[in-house]
Design a protein around this motif. Structure first.
Motif, mmCIF file in Angstrom:
data_model
loop_
_atom_site.group_PDB
_atom_site.id
_atom_site.type_symbol
_atom_site.label_atom_id
_atom_site.label_comp_id
_atom_site.label_asym_id
_atom_site.label_seq_id
_atom_site.Cartn_x
_atom_site.Cartn_y
_atom_site.Cartn_z
ATOM 1 N N UNK A 48 33.554 34.736 35.149
ATOM 2 C CA UNK A 48 34.153 35.308 33.938
ATOM 3 C C UNK A 48 34.609 36.718 34.281
ATOM 4 N N UNK A 49 35.871 37.025 33.993
ATOM 5 C CA UNK A 49 36.411 38.332 34.383
ATOM 6 C C UNK A 49 37.408 38.802 33.332
ATOM 7 N N UNK A 50 37.486 40.107 33.206
ATOM 8 C CA UNK A 50 38.319 40.729 32.178
ATOM 9 C C UNK A 50 38.947 41.993 32.737
ATOM 10 N N UNK A 51 40.218 42.274 32.411
ATOM 11 C CA UNK A 51 40.850 43.512 32.831
ATOM 12 C C UNK A 51 42.148 43.299 33.567
ATOM 13 N N UNK A 52 42.473 44.215 34.447
ATOM 14 C CA UNK A 52 43.651 44.114 35.314
ATOM 15 C C UNK A 52 43.446 45.088 36.475
ATOM 16 N N UNK A 53 43.892 44.702 37.669
ATOM 17 C CA UNK A 53 43.652 45.563 38.837
ATOM 18 C C UNK A 53 44.543 45.193 40.007
ATOM 19 N N UNK A 54 44.532 46.078 41.009
ATOM 20 C CA UNK A 54 45.229 45.863 42.279
ATOM 21 C C UNK A 54 44.195 45.677 43.377
ATOM 22 N N UNK A 55 44.576 44.909 44.413
ATOM 23 C CA UNK A 55 43.716 44.820 45.590
ATOM 24 C C UNK A 55 44.187 45.832 46.632
ATOM 25 N N UNK A 56 43.607 45.798 47.816
ATOM 26 C CA UNK A 56 43.937 46.794 48.849
ATOM 27 C C UNK A 56 45.365 46.657 49.374
ATOM 28 N N UNK A 57 45.988 45.499 49.140
ATOM 29 C CA UNK A 57 47.372 45.284 49.563
ATOM 30 C C UNK A 57 48.355 45.544 48.429
ATOM 31 N N UNK A 58 47.852 46.139 47.346
ATOM 32 C CA UNK A 58 48.653 46.426 46.152
ATOM 33 C C UNK A 58 49.186 45.174 45.467
ATOM 34 N N UNK A 59 48.481 44.052 45.636
ATOM 35 C CA UNK A 59 48.781 42.862 44.842
ATOM 36 C C UNK A 59 48.144 43.044 43.465
ATOM 37 N N UNK A 60 48.876 42.666 42.438
ATOM 38 C CA UNK A 60 48.425 42.895 41.071
ATOM 39 C C UNK A 60 47.815 41.635 40.470
ATOM 40 N N UNK A 61 46.686 41.803 39.786
ATOM 41 C CA UNK A 61 45.984 40.687 39.169
ATOM 42 C C UNK A 61 45.780 40.953 37.680
ATOM 43 N N UNK A 62 46.099 39.984 36.866
ATOM 44 C CA UNK A 62 45.796 40.035 35.440
ATOM 45 C C UNK A 62 45.714 38.605 34.908
ATOM 46 N N UNK A 63 45.158 38.467 33.708
ATOM 47 C CA UNK A 63 45.038 37.176 33.042
ATOM 48 C C UNK A 63 44.419 36.113 33.968
ATOM 49 N N UNK A 64 45.016 34.918 34.056
ATOM 50 C CA UNK A 64 44.413 33.819 34.817
ATOM 51 C C UNK A 64 44.252 34.150 36.299
ATOM 52 N N UNK A 65 45.123 35.008 36.827
ATOM 53 C CA UNK A 65 45.053 35.346 38.257
ATOM 54 C C UNK A 65 43.788 36.117 38.627
ATOM 55 N N UNK A 66 43.140 36.697 37.639
ATOM 56 C CA UNK A 66 41.919 37.453 37.912
ATOM 57 C C UNK A 66 40.864 36.572 38.582
ATOM 58 N N UNK A 67 40.769 35.325 38.127
ATOM 59 C CA UNK A 67 39.742 34.414 38.653
ATOM 60 C C UNK A 67 39.965 34.143 40.134
ATOM 61 N N UNK A 68 41.221 34.002 40.534
ATOM 62 C CA UNK A 68 41.520 33.657 41.938
ATOM 63 C C UNK A 68 41.017 34.716 42.909
ATOM 64 N N UNK A 69 40.965 35.969 42.476
ATOM 65 C CA UNK A 69 40.520 37.046 43.367
ATOM 66 C C UNK A 69 39.056 36.878 43.761
ATOM 67 N N UNK A 70 38.257 36.279 42.880
ATOM 68 C CA UNK A 70 36.815 36.172 43.111
ATOM 69 C C UNK A 70 36.363 34.761 43.509
ATOM 70 N N UNK A 71 37.309 33.859 43.675
ATOM 71 C CA UNK A 71 36.948 32.448 43.818
ATOM 72 C C UNK A 71 36.056 32.142 45.012
ATOM 73 N N UNK A 72 36.270 32.785 46.131
ATOM 74 C CA UNK A 72 35.571 32.397 47.367
ATOM 75 C C UNK A 72 34.312 33.205 47.661
ATOM 76 N N UNK A 73 33.781 33.890 46.692
ATOM 77 C CA UNK A 73 32.558 34.676 46.914
ATOM 78 C C UNK A 73 31.360 33.742 47.074
ATOM 79 N N UNK A 74 30.632 33.925 48.187
ATOM 80 C CA UNK A 74 29.488 33.056 48.496
ATOM 81 C C UNK A 74 28.172 33.826 48.610
ATOM 82 N N UNK A 75 28.246 35.168 48.555
ATOM 83 C CA UNK A 75 27.034 35.959 48.767
ATOM 84 C C UNK A 75 27.120 37.294 48.036
ATOM 85 N N UNK A 76 25.967 37.958 47.901
ATOM 86 C CA UNK A 76 25.924 39.293 47.307
ATOM 87 C C UNK A 76 26.807 40.264 48.091
ATOM 88 N N UNK A 77 26.726 40.159 49.420
ATOM 89 C CA UNK A 77 27.482 41.062 50.284
ATOM 90 C C UNK A 77 28.984 40.939 50.033
#
Length: 533
Positions: free
Chosen positions: A21-50
């Motif tokens: 679950x994610x809310x907001x809008x932001x850029x990544x280190x490559x200046x790709x912009x994320x908002x709305x449904x795209x927010x989820x894709x940024x976090x999809x592959x997280x497998x650990x705390x690190x």
């Protein structure tokens, strides 16, 4: 067992799948912009705390994220803490919500934390992760928390404003870098607008003027400026002139008795108070009447994005000018914070000493190595996480309440990281910031005015003397000072609160040093359920 309730979708909405679950809008280190449904894709592959901590460290924008990972729940929020989460533990279960009232009502939590109330009366917000409610806690600015088996396993801060380094560049090179990071931040901001109308609360000062100057620099067309207050407000002349020079639409919302009278008893205001106060911050009324008026009179498009000039004044050194003495030692910081930041209502010496101890602990919690950092940066780091986040950025919930998005172009991570290491000698007089604005951004558009609201060092010195004298002045003189500088019509606004308290047979402290004292007093009664009429 854990229960998660995320239901606040005003302005920004939550986007969720089974685990994220994610809310907001932001850029990544490559200046790709994320908002709305795209927010989820940024976090999809997280497998650990690190991986989670690595991801949130590299986000540039406003966000709150919650991830379910095996038997863990991972949460984090940005510098602004625009979308706070609250949590409590009951019967070995964890409950997390974006609505503090949900937790309060679900578990019938009505006990006010006595220490939090003391802090709140003095500062207008609760310290650290506390709320006014005894067993309900909140996520803090730039904090991440890892819950495991319904207990806190790990928590920490993924960005700090403390530093032990400073640029050794020449002043000329620092000016060039300042211009570059401001321009970079603004280009990202404009990209995030997606050609929607940007609405600027345009004051007579430098910060909002810089926003409109930059919008003109980048040829952005869809701009509406508004100014609010009394007809004789000192803000009007420069703000109206700025909008006219840049050919932007300008609206004025007069804070007349007609627009203010009886607001306290309205259903809308009570909902607003819960929405913005969250049992942890004093609800600001500064823009409430203006945004309400703009919406109700259809003066701005429904998809407008509000953009205040928050944070840049802080980054440039305003708090160092106002509160930071020469030669301050690390061991003196908690005393200074207590003296400068806890100024509302009378607080006994014993209570102030207790606050001072809590601040000492917070400084360590924020940065265990803070004693090795520059004292001014430790002072600023506290102010950023506490007052700036809980009062200034929290005020932006006015926009969300009326279902508008907002942006904070000066809360850009590159910009913050740059100013963090600017030498204190260029922050003390706001020398670097003011010179860049006047000579690079304002001069080009003839926006340097003869009568400026930006206080000179002499004005600040005189104000310091006045602040020292005020506590010893008779009340009628203090009152006279308040009314003379009351461009927001706060006298009439808080009078409605006094009437409300008296109607409910509640004691009222009327000999105030600042109007916020009445705001705090009324809100505490409101949180306790004592405002019934």
């Amino acid at each position: 067992m854990s229960i998660i309730s995320l239901n606040i979708n005003k302005g920004f909405s939550w986007f969720s799948n089974e685990v994220i679950s994610v809310k907001g809008c932001f850029f990544d280190t490559e200046n790709n912009y994320y908002e709305k449904e795209n927010l989820i894709s940024f976090f999809t592959n997280i497998k650990s705390e690190k991986q989670f901590i690595s991801k949130i460290k590299n986000i540039n924008g406003i966000f709150t994220i919650l991830i379910k990972l095996n038997n863990q729940i991972l949460i984090a929020t940005d510098t602004t803490r625009k979308f706070p989460l609250f949590y409590t533990f009951k019967n070995e279960c964890l409950f997390i919500s974006d609505d503090v009232l949900y937790l309060k009502n679900k578990f019938n939590i009505n006990t006010i934390n006595s220490q939090s109330e003391i802090e709140f009366k003095a500062a207008g917000y609760t310290l650290g992760n506390k709320t006014l409610l005894n067993t309900v806690f909140q996520i803090q600015s730039n904090e991440y928390i890892i819950f495991e088996k319904n207990k806190i396993k790990t928590q920490g801060f993924f960005f700090l404003y403390t530093t032990n380094t400073a640029y050794d560049s020449s002043y000329a090179l620092l000016e060039e870098k300042t211009i570059k990071v401001i321009n970079n931040a603004f280009q990202r901001f404009i990209l995030s607008l997606n050609n929607r109308t940007v609405v600027i609360p345009l004051s007579g000062g430098f910060d909002s003027r810089l926003i409109v100057a930059l919008l003109k620099k980048y040829n952005y067309k869809k701009v509406i400026c508004f100014t609010y207050g009394k007809q004789d407000s000192f803000e009007i002349e420069n703000s109206k002139k700025t909008a006219k020079i840049l050919n932007y639409k300008w609206l004025f919302v007069e804070y007349s008795k007609k627009i203010i009278e009886n607001y306290v008893t309205s259903k809308t205001f009570k909902e607003y108070t819960h929405y913005t106060g969250k049992h942890s911050s004093m609800p600001f009324l500064q823009e409430y009447f203006a945004v309400k008026y703009l919406k109700e009179n259809n003066l701005i498009p429904k998809d407008s994005i509000f953009t205040p000039g928050y944070l840049i004044d802080f980054l440039s050194g305003s708090q160092i000018i106002k509160a930071y003495p020469d030669g301050l030692k690390i061991k003196e910081i908690s005393k200074l914070i207590t003296k400068k930041k806890f100024v509302y209502n009378s607080t006994s010496k014993t209570k102030k000493n207790e606050i001072k101890k809590i601040i000492n602990n917070l400084l360590y919690d924020f940065d265990a190595n803070y004693k090795l950092k520059y004292p001014h940066s430790v002072f600023e780091n506290y102010d950023l996480k506490e007052k700036t986040t809980k009062l200034i950025f929290n005020a932006a919930n006015t926009y969300s309440f009326f279902d508008y998005e907002c942006r904070f172009p000066f809360c850009d991570k590159e910009l913050i990281s740059f100013f963090k290491n600017v030498p204190i000698k260029f922050k003390k007089k706001k020398l670097l910031y003011n010179n860049v604005l006047k000579n690079y951004y304002f001069k080009k558009y003839n926006l340097n005015f003869h009568k400026e609201l930006q206080p000179s060092l002499y004005n600040l010195y005189i104000q310091t003397i006045k602040n020292k004298i005020k506590p010893f002045l008779p009340y009628f003189i203090t009152k006279k000072f308040l009314i003379k500088n009351d461009w927001l019509n706060s006298e009439f606004i808080t009078k409605q609160m006094v009437i409300s308290m008296k109607k409910n047979n509640l004691p009222v402290h009327t000999k105030i040093k600042a109007y916020n004292e009445l705001n705090i007093q009324w809100y505490l009664y409101f949180c306790k359920g004592l405002i019934k009429k």
